[in-house]
Design an enzyme around this catalytic site. Sequence first.
Site, PDB file in Angstrom:
ATOM      1  N   THR A  20       0.817  -1.206   0.000  1.00 59.93           N
ATOM      2  CA  THR A  20       0.000   0.000   0.000  1.00 59.93           C
ATOM      3  C   THR A  20       0.854   1.260   0.000  1.00 59.93           C
ATOM      4  OG1 THR A  20      -1.489   1.275   1.419  1.00 59.93           O
ATOM      5  CG2 THR A  20      -0.105  -0.315   2.526  1.00 59.93           C
ATOM      6  N   ASP A  21       0.278   2.339  -0.515  1.00 62.72           N
ATOM      7  CA  ASP A  21       0.984   3.628  -0.463  1.00 62.72           C
ATOM      8  C   ASP A  21       1.085   4.169   0.961  1.00 62.72           C
ATOM      9  OD1 ASP A  21      -1.698   4.303  -0.111  1.00 62.72           O
ATOM     10  OD2 ASP A  21      -1.777   5.754  -1.754  1.00 62.72           O
ATOM     11  N   GLU A  22       0.294   3.583   1.882  1.00 58.87           N
ATOM     12  CA  GLU A  22       0.302   4.102   3.259  1.00 58.87           C
ATOM     13  C   GLU A  22       1.630   3.877   3.970  1.00 58.87           C
ATOM     14  OE1 GLU A  22      -2.957   3.152   5.729  1.00 58.87           O
ATOM     15  OE2 GLU A  22      -4.430   3.422   4.137  1.00 58.87           O
TER      16      GLU A  22
ATOM     17  N   TYR B 134      -2.028  -0.638  11.143  1.00 61.11           N
ATOM     18  CA  TYR B 134      -2.148  -1.310   9.837  1.00 61.11           C
ATOM     19  C   TYR B 134      -0.960  -0.989   8.936  1.00 61.11           C
ATOM     20  CZ  TYR B 134      -3.339  -1.658   4.897  1.00 61.11           C
ATOM     21  OH  TYR B 134      -3.274  -1.913   3.555  1.00 61.11           O
TER      22      TYR B 134
ATOM     23  N   LYS C  53       2.150  -3.313   7.338  1.00 58.53           N
ATOM     24  CA  LYS C  53       2.395  -3.461   5.890  1.00 58.53           C
ATOM     25  C   LYS C  53       3.833  -3.035   5.566  1.00 58.53           C
ATOM     26  CE  LYS C  53       0.040  -4.603   3.024  1.00 58.53           C
ATOM     27  NZ  LYS C  53      -0.307  -5.960   2.486  1.00 58.53           N
TER      28      LYS C  53
HETATM   29  P1  NAD Z   1      -9.751  -7.253   2.317  1.00 61.04           P
HETATM   30  O1  NAD Z   1      -9.760  -7.034   3.791  1.00 61.04           O
HETATM   31  O2  NAD Z   1     -10.964  -6.967   1.524  1.00 61.04           O
HETATM   32  O3  NAD Z   1      -9.338  -8.761   2.014  1.00 61.04           O
HETATM   33  C1  NAD Z   1      -8.350  -9.435   2.737  1.00 61.04           C
HETATM   34  C2  NAD Z   1      -8.532 -10.939   2.488  1.00 61.04           C
HETATM   35  O4  NAD Z   1      -7.470 -11.614   3.181  1.00 61.04           O
HETATM   36  C3  NAD Z   1      -9.847 -11.489   3.020  1.00 61.04           C
HETATM   37  O5  NAD Z   1     -10.437 -12.349   2.068  1.00 61.04           O
HETATM   38  C4  NAD Z   1      -9.433 -12.254   4.268  1.00 61.04           C
HETATM   39  O6  NAD Z   1     -10.289 -13.366   4.555  1.00 61.04           O
HETATM   40  C5  NAD Z   1      -8.038 -12.711   3.896  1.00 61.04           C
HETATM   41  N1  NAD Z   1      -7.190 -12.975   5.067  1.00 61.04           N
HETATM   42  C6  NAD Z   1      -7.015 -12.163   6.154  1.00 61.04           C
HETATM   43  N2  NAD Z   1      -6.186 -12.765   7.027  1.00 61.04           N
HETATM   44  C7  NAD Z   1      -5.809 -13.953   6.476  1.00 61.04           C
HETATM   45  C8  NAD Z   1      -4.960 -14.992   6.894  1.00 61.04           C
HETATM   46  N3  NAD Z   1      -4.306 -14.954   8.063  1.00 61.04           N
HETATM   47  N4  NAD Z   1      -4.796 -16.056   6.071  1.00 61.04           N
HETATM   48  C9  NAD Z   1      -5.447 -16.120   4.878  1.00 61.04           C
HETATM   49  N5  NAD Z   1      -6.285 -15.152   4.434  1.00 61.04           N
HETATM   50  C10 NAD Z   1      -6.455 -14.082   5.233  1.00 61.04           C
HETATM   51  O7  NAD Z   1      -8.500  -6.417   1.806  1.00 61.04           O
HETATM   52  P2  NAD Z   1      -8.265  -5.674   0.404  1.00 61.04           P
HETATM   53  O8  NAD Z   1      -8.754  -4.295   0.514  1.00 61.04           O
HETATM   54  O9  NAD Z   1      -8.751  -6.557  -0.678  1.00 61.04           O
HETATM   55  O10 NAD Z   1      -6.674  -5.623   0.395  1.00 61.04           O
HETATM   56  C11 NAD Z   1      -5.930  -6.700  -0.162  1.00 61.04           C
HETATM   57  C12 NAD Z   1      -4.457  -6.337  -0.147  1.00 61.04           C
HETATM   58  O11 NAD Z   1      -4.251  -5.147  -0.890  1.00 61.04           O
HETATM   59  C13 NAD Z   1      -3.906  -6.069   1.247  1.00 61.04           C
HETATM   60  O12 NAD Z   1      -2.604  -6.597   1.314  1.00 61.04           O
HETATM   61  C14 NAD Z   1      -3.876  -4.555   1.342  1.00 61.04           C
HETATM   62  O13 NAD Z   1      -2.858  -4.118   2.211  1.00 61.04           O
HETATM   63  C15 NAD Z   1      -3.558  -4.195  -0.090  1.00 61.04           C
HETATM   64  N6  NAD Z   1      -4.020  -2.870  -0.554  1.00 61.04           N
HETATM   65  C16 NAD Z   1      -5.328  -2.494  -0.408  1.00 61.04           C
HETATM   66  C17 NAD Z   1      -5.750  -1.282  -0.927  1.00 61.04           C
HETATM   67  C18 NAD Z   1      -7.201  -0.847  -0.837  1.00 61.04           C
HETATM   68  O14 NAD Z   1      -7.530   0.254  -1.262  1.00 61.04           O
HETATM   69  N7  NAD Z   1      -8.110  -1.661  -0.323  1.00 61.04           N
HETATM   70  C19 NAD Z   1      -4.833  -0.438  -1.567  1.00 61.04           C
HETATM   71  C20 NAD Z   1      -3.499  -0.837  -1.673  1.00 61.04           C
HETATM   72  C21 NAD Z   1      -3.101  -2.071  -1.182  1.00 61.04           C
HETATM   73  O1  DAU Z   2      -4.150   3.879   0.433  1.00 63.13           O
HETATM   74  C1  DAU Z   2      -4.361   2.517   0.392  1.00 63.13           C
HETATM   75  C2  DAU Z   2      -5.187   2.067   1.573  1.00 63.13           C
HETATM   76  O2  DAU Z   2      -6.513   2.499   1.314  1.00 63.13           O
HETATM   77  C3  DAU Z   2      -5.144   0.567   1.821  1.00 63.13           C
HETATM   78  O3  DAU Z   2      -3.843   0.197   2.186  1.00 63.13           O
HETATM   79  C4  DAU Z   2      -6.137   0.137   2.897  1.00 63.13           C
HETATM   80  O4  DAU Z   2      -6.173  -1.267   3.003  1.00 63.13           O
HETATM   81  C5  DAU Z   2      -7.514   0.658   2.520  1.00 63.13           C
HETATM   82  O5  DAU Z   2      -8.442   0.352   3.547  1.00 63.13           O
HETATM   83  C6  DAU Z   2      -7.464   2.163   2.290  1.00 63.13           C
HETATM   84  O6  DAU Z   2      -7.152   2.848   3.536  1.00 63.13           O
HETATM   85  P1  DAU Z   2      -7.925   4.198   3.948  1.00 63.13           P
HETATM   86  O7  DAU Z   2      -7.807   4.330   5.413  1.00 63.13           O
HETATM   87  O8  DAU Z   2      -7.512   5.315   3.077  1.00 63.13           O
HETATM   88  O9  DAU Z   2      -9.424   3.751   3.481  1.00 63.13           O
HETATM   89  P2  DAU Z   2     -10.863   3.907   4.155  1.00 63.13           P
HETATM   90  O10 DAU Z   2     -11.838   3.387   3.157  1.00 63.13           O
HETATM   91  O11 DAU Z   2     -10.922   3.365   5.534  1.00 63.13           O
HETATM   92  O12 DAU Z   2     -11.015   5.496   4.260  1.00 63.13           O
HETATM   93  C7  DAU Z   2     -10.840   6.336   3.112  1.00 63.13           C
HETATM   94  C8  DAU Z   2     -10.933   7.772   3.595  1.00 63.13           C
HETATM   95  O13 DAU Z   2     -12.275   8.051   3.992  1.00 63.13           O
HETATM   96  C9  DAU Z   2     -10.079   8.103   4.799  1.00 63.13           C
HETATM   97  O14 DAU Z   2      -9.627   9.441   4.692  1.00 63.13           O
HETATM   98  C10 DAU Z   2     -11.042   7.972   5.984  1.00 63.13           C
HETATM   99  C11 DAU Z   2     -12.341   8.440   5.380  1.00 63.13           C
HETATM  100  N1  DAU Z   2     -13.581   7.863   5.917  1.00 63.13           N
HETATM  101  C12 DAU Z   2     -13.679   6.520   6.061  1.00 63.13           C
HETATM  102  C13 DAU Z   2     -14.856   5.944   6.484  1.00 63.13           C
HETATM  103  C14 DAU Z   2     -14.979   4.448   6.669  1.00 63.13           C
HETATM  104  C15 DAU Z   2     -14.664   8.703   6.178  1.00 63.13           C
HETATM  105  O15 DAU Z   2     -14.584   9.946   6.034  1.00 63.13           O
HETATM  106  N2  DAU Z   2     -15.845   8.144   6.584  1.00 63.13           N
HETATM  107  C16 DAU Z   2     -15.983   6.792   6.759  1.00 63.13           C
HETATM  108  O16 DAU Z   2     -17.093   6.340   7.131  1.00 63.13           O
END
Ligand code: NAD
Ligand code: DAU
Length: 332
Positions: A121-123, A148, A152
Amino acid sequence: MARLLVTGGAGFIGSNFVHHVIAHTDHTVTVLDKLTYAGNRASLAGLPEDRVRLVVGDIADAAVVDPLVAEADAVVHYAAESHNDNSLHDPRPFLDTNIIGTYTLLEAARRHDVRFHHISTDEVYGDLELDDPARFTESTPYNPSSPYSSTKAGSDLLVRAWVRSFGVRATISNCSNNYGPYQHVEKFIPRQITNVLRGIRPKLYGTGENVRDWIHADDHSSAVLTILDKGEIGQTYLIGADGEKDNKTVVELILQLSGQPTDAYDLVTDRPGHDLRYAIDSTKLRTELGWVPTYGDFESGLAATMDWYRDNESWWAPTKDGVEAFYASKGQ
Ligand code: NAD
Ligand code: DAU
């Protein structure tokens, strides 16, 4: 044709990747997923059974991981605890899965000399000021803010060490915020879409001025396939699609596309330590590997995502009340 082991393939981005792989390649996929609260079998429904297999198990369990890695041509590692708000409430599962789980997979990849791609992630880079013209690049120093993002960051550093110390054939990608189908309703965009569908006012943390850099999950998938195909071992690639938007603008767009007044939202308690802004410079991926995103227009991608949630209420309805009760207990 390759045999891919996709960890976390029943989650949001992992399941989008599996759908993308089946539509665009002839690879077969084994999904290893623990089916935590965030994993959902239904996200893999309709995929061909002769090409996609789901194994329910924990990436931190070496006995489960080892034979699956041994039979794969490549591991694509999505599995993680992924939600910042949850990590502030209970960090422990983030350490177990994101750190120990990644370590367990790396050891198996090392034993069996299997190609490994780590999804991150970019975080890990922390945050930027709202008025800073800078964006994250591959050389931005790590500076994670939350439990989190720190786990990562730790997992990325493990991957780098396993490349250098043990010759593991790994690459890393750090992507910005994804949107699209199959995203859990705890996350920002699905939470607001399903709030509007339920007649609940959208909830913006703080002032709503925080900025995220949005990319469609399908573009993330095509970038990962490009890196698997052409990426250089040991390299990190940033994935982003120039989609910076502040949260208030996103909520206003959801309300507008729903035919509601654009000010019909609530400002709620801010997230502790809330990162201000993320922004990705994906020049390296575009110039060195030739990747281009296809979802240029955020508004139409968002409208399609809203249609998906409207048409797939049975996918998200069972989790909605519990998520809202959790947020309500935190004043959010
Ligand atoms: P998500 O929470 O929707 O999915 C995570 C999946 O991993 C789930 O299906 C869960 O059951 C599985 N999991 C969790 N713990 C596990 C374990 N111990 N063993 C096996 N499976 C397990 O997450 P996401 O948003 O799809 O993110 C997926 C990946 O992408 C993560 O590594 C996250 O850091 C990265 N990522 C997410 C975003 C975003 O915007 N959501 C952006 C950049 C990177
Ligand atoms: O940047 C990549 C990341 O993006 C991933 O690594 C994470 O897995 C993914 O969850 C996401 O993280 P954020 O914390 O940015 O996403 P989230 O959807 O939780 O929140 C997005 C933005 O919206 C953040 O600034 C918080 C805000 N927010 C979130 C929720 C749930 C609100 O304002 N209201 C809300 O109800």
